[in-house]
Scaffold this active site. Structure first.
Site, PDB file in Angstrom:
ATOM      1  CE  LYS A 109      -3.652  -2.236   2.995  1.00 53.23           C
ATOM      2  NZ  LYS A 109      -3.276  -3.509   2.836  1.00 53.23           N
ATOM      3  CG  PHE A 110       4.468   1.096  -2.209  1.00 52.75           C
ATOM      4  CD1 PHE A 110       5.027   0.987  -1.772  1.00 52.75           C
ATOM      5  CD2 PHE A 110       4.642   0.424  -3.235  1.00 52.75           C
ATOM      6  CE1 PHE A 110       6.259  -0.183  -1.019  1.00 52.75           C
ATOM      7  CE2 PHE A 110       5.244  -0.707  -3.079  1.00 52.75           C
ATOM      8  CZ  PHE A 110       6.275  -0.714  -2.930  1.00 52.75           C
ATOM      9  CG  HIS A 111      -0.392   7.406   0.763  1.00 55.42           C
ATOM     10  ND1 HIS A 111      -1.317   7.345   1.711  1.00 55.42           N
ATOM     11  CD2 HIS A 111      -0.286   8.355   0.495  1.00 55.42           C
ATOM     12  CE1 HIS A 111      -1.599   8.828   1.452  1.00 55.42           C
ATOM     13  NE2 HIS A 111      -0.612   9.801   0.616  1.00 55.42           N
ATOM     14  CB  ILE A 168       6.421  12.778  -3.036  1.00 53.25           C
ATOM     15  CG1 ILE A 168       7.489  11.994  -3.175  1.00 53.25           C
ATOM     16  CG2 ILE A 168       6.207  13.358  -1.624  1.00 53.25           C
ATOM     17  CD1 ILE A 168       8.464  12.980  -2.871  1.00 53.25           C
ATOM     18  N   PRO A 169       4.806  11.555  -5.360  1.00 51.11           N
ATOM     19  CG  PRO A 169       3.574  12.821  -6.999  1.00 51.11           C
ATOM     20  CD  PRO A 169       4.027  13.211  -5.684  1.00 51.11           C
TER      21      PRO A 169
END
Length: 233
Positions: free
Chosen positions: A64-66, A68-69
């Protein structure tokens, strides 16, 4: 690698590599894929994904990566290089973050993992969302995030089976991955918005994540076979 013949994904939610591989050795890669989550991935240091792939499993890396882009896109790239079949990111990271992940995977010449967005965790109800400043029903928030995921070019979504009918109607091209699945008669544990495997498939889910009913069964192989039989009816 054996092509999996069912929509089942068994969650390897264990604190150690040894425990996870002990369960994996009792499962048939033709009957299920496996999910590696935060605890197992972190405690194993490295190599758990590659080991499972070598055993013939398609691996869903559930981190569940979260972020900055660029940071998130690089994490997704690293996951793809490990050979995962599916990887996920939080839709709440926003359109630019999801689009950056999609663009990074598009640069690959080899196989691309399915890029899946996490909408609202299945343990969350309306009061939980209110606690983080969102005065909405879970289903309404899921639909908002799904629209962002579709725009970003995501392959699918993690969602409750209760949200699946509305999501399939609004975004028929998205593949739906549903946790919180419990075979008939199983305890709910900490998952709130749940359905049985057959109910979830009928609702529009494409892949089903099952954990404790298989991983904590006295005979995991038999428990898996029973779920397969339930699905095939």
């Amino acid at each position: 690698m054996s092509a999996c013949q069912t929509p089942l994904i068994v969650a390897l939610d264990f604190p150690t590599r040894e425990a996870a591989l002990k369960l994996a050795d009792q499962l048939d890669p033709a009957l299920c894929r496996v999910k590696v989550g935060k605890e197992l991935f972190t405690s194993s240091a490295s190599g758990i994904v590659e080991t499972l792939c070598d055993k013939g499993f398609e691996v869903f890396l559930d981190l569940k990566f979260h972020d900055i882009p660029n940071t998130t896109a690089m994490a997704v790239k690293a996951a793809a290089e490990m050979g995962v079949w599916m990887v996920n990111v939080h839709c709440s990271g926003g359109l630019r973050m999801m689009a950056a992940c999609r663009e990074e995977l598009a640069k690959r010449s080899g196989p691309q993992p399915l890029l899946i967005g996490v909408t609202v965790l299945t343990s969350m109800e309306r009061e939980d969302l209110a606690g983080i400043g969102l005065d909405v029903d879970p289903q309404e928030q899921v639909l908002r995030l799904a629209a962002l995921a579709q725009k970003a070019g995501m392959d699918g979504l993690v969602c409750s089976a209760l949200e699946a009918p509305a999501l399939k109607a609004a975004h028929p091209s998205l593949q739906l991955v549903t946790p919180g699945i419990r075979p008939a008669g199983s305890a709910q544990d900490d998952q709130r918005r749940i359905l049985t495997p057959r109910q979830a498939l009928d609702a529009g889910s494409d892949y089903l994540v099952i954990g404790r009913p298989i991983s904590q069964a006295a005979d995991p192989a038999q428990a898996l076979a029973a779920v397969v039989a339930e699905i095939r009816g």
